[in-house]
Design an enzyme around this catalytic site. Structure first.
Site, PDB file in Angstrom:
ATOM      1  N   CYS A  91      14.259  12.941  15.939  1.00 47.16           N
ATOM      2  CA  CYS A  91      14.897  12.019  14.990  1.00 47.16           C
ATOM      3  C   CYS A  91      15.889  11.091  15.693  1.00 47.16           C
ATOM      4  O   CYS A  91      16.938  11.525  16.161  1.00 47.16           O
ATOM      5  CB  CYS A  91      15.608  12.834  13.902  1.00 47.16           C
ATOM      6  SG  CYS A  91      16.508  11.817  12.736  1.00 47.16           S
ATOM      7  N   SER A 166      12.766  28.034  21.458  1.00 45.33           N
ATOM      8  CA  SER A 166      12.277  27.262  22.603  1.00 45.33           C
ATOM      9  C   SER A 166      11.382  28.161  23.436  1.00 45.33           C
ATOM     10  O   SER A 166      11.819  29.222  23.876  1.00 45.33           O
ATOM     11  CB  SER A 166      13.462  26.786  23.459  1.00 45.33           C
ATOM     12  OG  SER A 166      13.043  26.455  24.752  1.00 45.33           O
ATOM     13  N   ASP A 168      10.434  27.747  26.375  1.00 46.57           N
ATOM     14  CA  ASP A 168      10.797  27.727  27.805  1.00 46.57           C
ATOM     15  C   ASP A 168      11.849  28.765  28.185  1.00 46.57           C
ATOM     16  O   ASP A 168      12.066  29.013  29.363  1.00 46.57           O
ATOM     17  CB  ASP A 168      11.366  26.341  28.198  1.00 46.57           C
ATOM     18  CG  ASP A 168      10.321  25.247  28.101  1.00 46.57           C
ATOM     19  OD1 ASP A 168       9.127  25.592  28.085  1.00 46.57           O
ATOM     20  OD2 ASP A 168      10.688  24.065  28.036  1.00 46.57           O
ATOM     21  N   MET A 210       4.118  25.547  31.164  1.00 46.01           N
ATOM     22  CA  MET A 210       5.233  24.719  30.724  1.00 46.01           C
ATOM     23  C   MET A 210       6.546  25.180  31.364  1.00 46.01           C
ATOM     24  O   MET A 210       6.675  26.316  31.798  1.00 46.01           O
ATOM     25  CB  MET A 210       5.361  24.748  29.208  1.00 46.01           C
ATOM     26  CG  MET A 210       4.352  23.848  28.510  1.00 46.01           C
ATOM     27  SD  MET A 210       4.615  23.800  26.727  1.00 46.01           S
ATOM     28  CE  MET A 210       3.561  22.435  26.280  1.00 46.01           C
ATOM     29  N   ARG A 212       9.664  22.318  32.133  1.00 45.20           N
ATOM     30  CA  ARG A 212      10.046  21.110  32.872  1.00 45.20           C
ATOM     31  C   ARG A 212      11.323  21.321  33.677  1.00 45.20           C
ATOM     32  O   ARG A 212      11.466  20.851  34.771  1.00 45.20           O
ATOM     33  CB  ARG A 212      10.210  19.942  31.891  1.00 45.20           C
ATOM     34  CG  ARG A 212      10.060  18.577  32.549  1.00 45.20           C
ATOM     35  CD  ARG A 212       9.976  17.452  31.548  1.00 45.20           C
ATOM     36  NE  ARG A 212       8.865  17.603  30.629  1.00 45.20           N
ATOM     37  CZ  ARG A 212       8.987  17.523  29.301  1.00 45.20           C
ATOM     38  NH1 ARG A 212      10.154  17.292  28.753  1.00 45.20           N
ATOM     39  NH2 ARG A 212       7.937  17.663  28.524  1.00 45.20           N
ATOM     40  N   GLU A 266       5.626  23.271  35.379  1.00 45.96           N
ATOM     41  CA  GLU A 266       5.372  21.825  35.389  1.00 45.96           C
ATOM     42  C   GLU A 266       6.510  21.049  36.057  1.00 45.96           C
ATOM     43  O   GLU A 266       6.321  19.948  36.539  1.00 45.96           O
ATOM     44  CB  GLU A 266       5.124  21.302  33.969  1.00 45.96           C
ATOM     45  CG  GLU A 266       6.287  21.486  33.017  1.00 45.96           C
ATOM     46  CD  GLU A 266       6.009  20.923  31.627  1.00 45.96           C
ATOM     47  OE1 GLU A 266       5.323  19.904  31.533  1.00 45.96           O
ATOM     48  OE2 GLU A 266       6.500  21.513  30.649  1.00 45.96           O
ATOM     49  N   THR A 529       5.274  55.590  27.009  1.00 51.08           N
ATOM     50  CA  THR A 529       4.595  56.185  25.851  1.00 51.08           C
ATOM     51  C   THR A 529       4.661  55.229  24.678  1.00 51.08           C
ATOM     52  O   THR A 529       5.675  54.554  24.489  1.00 51.08           O
ATOM     53  CB  THR A 529       5.244  57.527  25.439  1.00 51.08           C
ATOM     54  OG1 THR A 529       4.787  57.895  24.139  1.00 51.08           O
ATOM     55  CG2 THR A 529       6.763  57.460  25.397  1.00 51.08           C
ATOM     56  N   HIS A 662      -6.235  55.990  17.742  1.00 50.21           N
ATOM     57  CA  HIS A 662      -6.041  55.802  19.185  1.00 50.21           C
ATOM     58  C   HIS A 662      -6.167  54.361  19.658  1.00 50.21           C
ATOM     59  O   HIS A 662      -5.927  54.088  20.838  1.00 50.21           O
ATOM     60  CB  HIS A 662      -6.987  56.711  19.969  1.00 50.21           C
ATOM     61  CG  HIS A 662      -6.510  58.126  19.988  1.00 50.21           C
ATOM     62  ND1 HIS A 662      -6.623  58.966  18.899  1.00 50.21           N
ATOM     63  CD2 HIS A 662      -5.853  58.831  20.933  1.00 50.21           C
ATOM     64  CE1 HIS A 662      -6.094  60.138  19.186  1.00 50.21           C
ATOM     65  NE2 HIS A 662      -5.613  60.090  20.419  1.00 50.21           N
TER      66      HIS A 662
END
Length: 780
Positions: A91, A166, A168, A210, A212, A266, A529, A662
């Site tokens: 935004c 996030s 990252d 990913m 950066r 990256e 376990t 199991h």
């Protein structure tokens, strides 16, 4: 962790007369929906009005239908969805003062003075700026005639709490951000798939993930899959890395490895700040070595898919803590982020975290890479140190003449093999000879012992079950044979990886030291376990994998119930007498109830649960999910509960039952279990190496002190070694569980999120802590 007592506070009235808005901003992350759901439901539980803000800050600026009232049912079936249901948007308008004035006006008109923001550091910084200039924005709005002085007075202060969403994991001060674990699941799924094809053709695979500015995903993926090399922005490779990398790949091939895996973040850079790309690495390997090399760039796959059990629990716990933090805030309280450190909920000043996050970027820009690693936090630093130890050091020329045996005890679980691999590799790096004991204490008694090399455990990290073989037999009745074989094979130290039997077996060995001198060797027990019932550790290897299996199965079951309508499923989970799996899966899958042995229940409680479901069927959410731990009650069996619900719900809902069995012990280990097992295996052998030095007397090993036989366990925020004998007092041997279990405190959250009218204990909650800048002072 500091605690604050509020003995008289009634949590169901804390929010009366208050309004809370929740928004998701920036890049989406799996688990955001769990956080939104918990914020809404706990907000409503406290008596507050709760609003969704759709499309992030853009919705806050645009107002209108973007800000709408949230109800209990409006967040149903959100838990298992990836992304964010209420939308997120970048935004530009909110970055201008004019845009923020519009946002403030929209909030004031609705009487909202509490804002919960789920996003990255940019989103949270924006929220703090909004809060800082709130009074100025209101003054301007009054002057412009947009709001009245009375409205401004009622909304004189804005409280802000952040949750970090996030993938990252790039926000300092938090161990894990919402979405990181799920992103690791996507990466490891791809690595496992690539591994099979790479082995078929003897290929080298370069995988770009990913990150950066943060190498967390790359680093943990490298640890979890045993990659040959990892490139991360925080720690560029040394000069001449090209020669080193080629030597490493050649060395692996000469040892018989059929594949090489290289993981690249990256944002990977060289020491002089230039990017290191996957194409560049591919060209290097192809030109210099002639290896058949392929590149895979994962991209937005990492953001997608269903959230892992960990991310759902993290989001749910953070949502609860966020609402409490908002309702307890005063005008003097700094804006905070809620987070987890170990298994502890913590509140941290938002701007301290943002500052340390900026300090990392600055440290990298200045070439202070060691500082950058430290600033990322303890978890990141531990991962890096373990990676360096396991990947970068070659075995010494001089052997230690020490033989370390590794064995699995109890039921198999995912992650056992990763722990064995890590222990073996660390032992070889220390110069020890490593021995594999097959089939547990039976194998130790019957001489099923053989040398184990680095080549024999390569590729074990991603394998489920137990490659060494495992049995539940305890050593007590075979101690004579066990001691003879310890002497025969010249075993100087023992790594026991397993469940409750591993702990009891270790204790029996310690008790036998009085009679058998051969057993006077250092011993370490690594909890592994699905039941998570080993004393001395909050988590066991294998429990996370089992939890994800149960959660994904419950998702499918809920989907079936939602389609059929008016159907309740009773699902039985494993765990012995320990209710960890049932409770955590209940929280992760959105169950209506979870019956466990630790929390006694009567026929009246069962009736109350049926009544609750009868009421629920009157709403738009016409389905139910009940979890039952296998040993929660010998009389109220799964069949009994199924029959009771079927009879009492007749005409309103019908029932189905599932015994998961199991399948909970099988499958490939999750990234958490691989990483946890790798760190535990490495740490255990380093500890044994130090203990062996302490216990070396007159040319031989003699260890008979209590602290020479320990459980390596995760306690709150750190890995600790605790003597086996010291843990006896906190162990219920009859029911094979620890007497104190941390997760019991979060059971009320599950009940509140299922709309039960119970009291949430607010006497113990997270107090505001500070972020320590490890390269210097406390960041203020």
């Amino acid at each position: 962790m500091s605690k604050v007592l509020h003995p008289t506070r009634d949590p169901t009235k804390m929010g009366l007369g208050k309004s809370i808005a929740v928004l998701t901003s920036g890049g989406d992350a799996q688990g955001m929906n769990a956080a939104v759901r918990a914020t809404v439901r706990v907000g409503l539980y406290t008596g507050a009005k709760v609003y969704f803000v759709h499309e992030g800050y853009q919705g806050l600026v645009d107002g209108g239908e973007n800000i709408c009232s949230a109800s209990w049912e409006s967040v149903s079936m959100m838990l298992q969805l990836g992304g964010t249901v209420i939308g997120s948007a970048r935004c530009k308008d909110f970055r201008t003062r004019e845009g923020r004035m519009k946002a403030a006006c929209n909030l004031v008109k609705l009487g909202i003075t509490n804002l919960c923001v789920i996003g990255g550091d940019g989103s949270l910084t924006g929220a703090n700026e909004f809060r800082t200039e709130w009074s100025g924005l209101l003054a301007d709005l009054v002057r412009a005639g947009k709001i009245s002085a009375e409205e401004a007075k009622k909304s004189s202060h804005l409280n802000i709490v952040g949750m970090v969403g996030s993938i990252d994991n790039d926000f300092c001060g938090t161990d894990m951000t919402i979405g990181t674990d799920s992103a690791l699941h996507r990466i490891i799924e791809v690595v496992d798939a690539i591994t099979t094809t790479a082995q078929s053709h003897q290929r080298t695979f370069i995988l770009e993930v990913m990150g950066r500015h943060c190498g967390y995903l790359a680093l943990v993926s490298a640890l979890a899959c045993g990659a040959d090399w990892v490139f991360i922005p925080e720690m560029p490779p040394d000069e001449g890395w090209e020669d080193h990398l080629c030597r490493r790949l050649m060395d692996q091939r000469s040892r018989g490895s059929r594949l090489n895996v290289i993981i690249v973040a990256e944002g990977a850079i060289s020491r002089d700040g230039k990017p290191i790309t996957s194409d560049q690495i591919k060209k290097l390997v192809t030109d210099r070595l002639g290896f058949d090399t392929r590149t895979t760039v994962l991209g937005h796959v990492q953001r997608g898919g269903t959230p892992s059990a960990f991310d759902r629990i993290l989001g749910s716990r953070m949502g609860v803590e966020a609402v409490m933090a908002l309702l307890e805030a005063t005008p003097d309280t700094p804006a905070c982020v809620v987070s987890l450190s170990g298994n502890q909920a913590v509140r941290l000043p938002l701007m301290e975290c943002v500052q340390v996050t900026k300090d990392v970027t600055a440290a990298m820009a200045q070439g202070k890479f060691e500082d950058a690693i430290k600033l990322r936090g303890r978890s990141f630093e531990n991962n890096w140190n373990t990676y360096k130890l396991l990947a970068h050091i070659n075995p010494p020329d001089v052997k230690s003449n020490i033989n370390v045996a590794v064995m699995n005890i109890g039921a198999p679980c995912a992650g056992m093999n990763a722990a064995v691999r890590s222990a073996v590799k660390m032992g070889i790096i220390q110069g020890h000879s490593m021995l594999a004991v097959h089939d547990g204490f039976d194998g130790l008694a019957h001489g099923q012992i053989e040398p184990i090399t680095w080549t024999s455990v390569s590729g074990w990290t991603g394998m489920g079950g137990s490659m060494l073989g495992t049995k539940r037999t305890l050593p007590g009745k075979m101690m004579e044979e066990v001691s003879l074989n310890i002497a025969k094979y010249n075993i100087h130290a023992l790594v026991i990886i397993g469940g409750f039997e591993a702990y009891v077996g270790g204790l029996e060995l310690v008790q036998a030291r009085e009679k058998y001198e051969e057993v006077c060797i250092p011993i370490v027990v690594i909890p592994a376990t699905v039941s998570n019932n080993v004393p001395g550790s909050d988590f066991s290897i294998g429990a996370d994998t089992a939890l994800n299996t149960i959660t994904s199965t419950c998702d499918r079951i809920k989907q079936s119930a939602a389609g059929t309508k008016r159907r309740v499923f009773i699902v039985e989970t494993m765990g012995g007498y320990c209710g960890y799996l049932a409770t955590m899966a209940g929280l992760a899958a959105g169950a209506d109830a979870a019956y466990i042995f630790e929390e006694k229940f009567t026929i009246r409680d069962l009736e109350a649960n049926v009544e609750h479901l009868l009421e629920k069927m009157k709403t738009t959410v016409k389905r139910g999910l009940i979890l039952r731990n296998e040993n929660c009650n010998s009389n109220y069996t799964t069949d009994f509960i199924f029959s009771l619900y079927s009879e009492e719900g007749k005409g309103v809902f019908d029932c189905r039952k599932n015994v998961l069995g199991h399948m909970q012990q099988g499958g490939t280990p999750t990234p958490f279990d691989r990483n946890f097992a790798t760190k535990m295996g490495a740490k255990s052998v380093l500890w044994l190496t130090e203990k062996l030095k302490e216990c070396y007397r007159h040319g031989r090993i003699f260890a008979n002190t209590p602290d020479s036989a320990c459980v390596l366990g995760m306690r709150k925020r750190a890995l600790n070694f605790q003597p086996l004998a010291d843990l006896k007092a906190d162990t219920d041997f009859e029911h094979r569980i620890p007497k104190t279990q941390w997760w019991l405190k979060i059971r009320p959250i599950m009940k509140i999120l299922a709309k039960y009218d119970i009291k949430l204990d607010t006497s113990e909650h997270a107090n505001l802590e500070h972020v320590v800048n490890k390269t210097g002072s406390l960041k203020k």
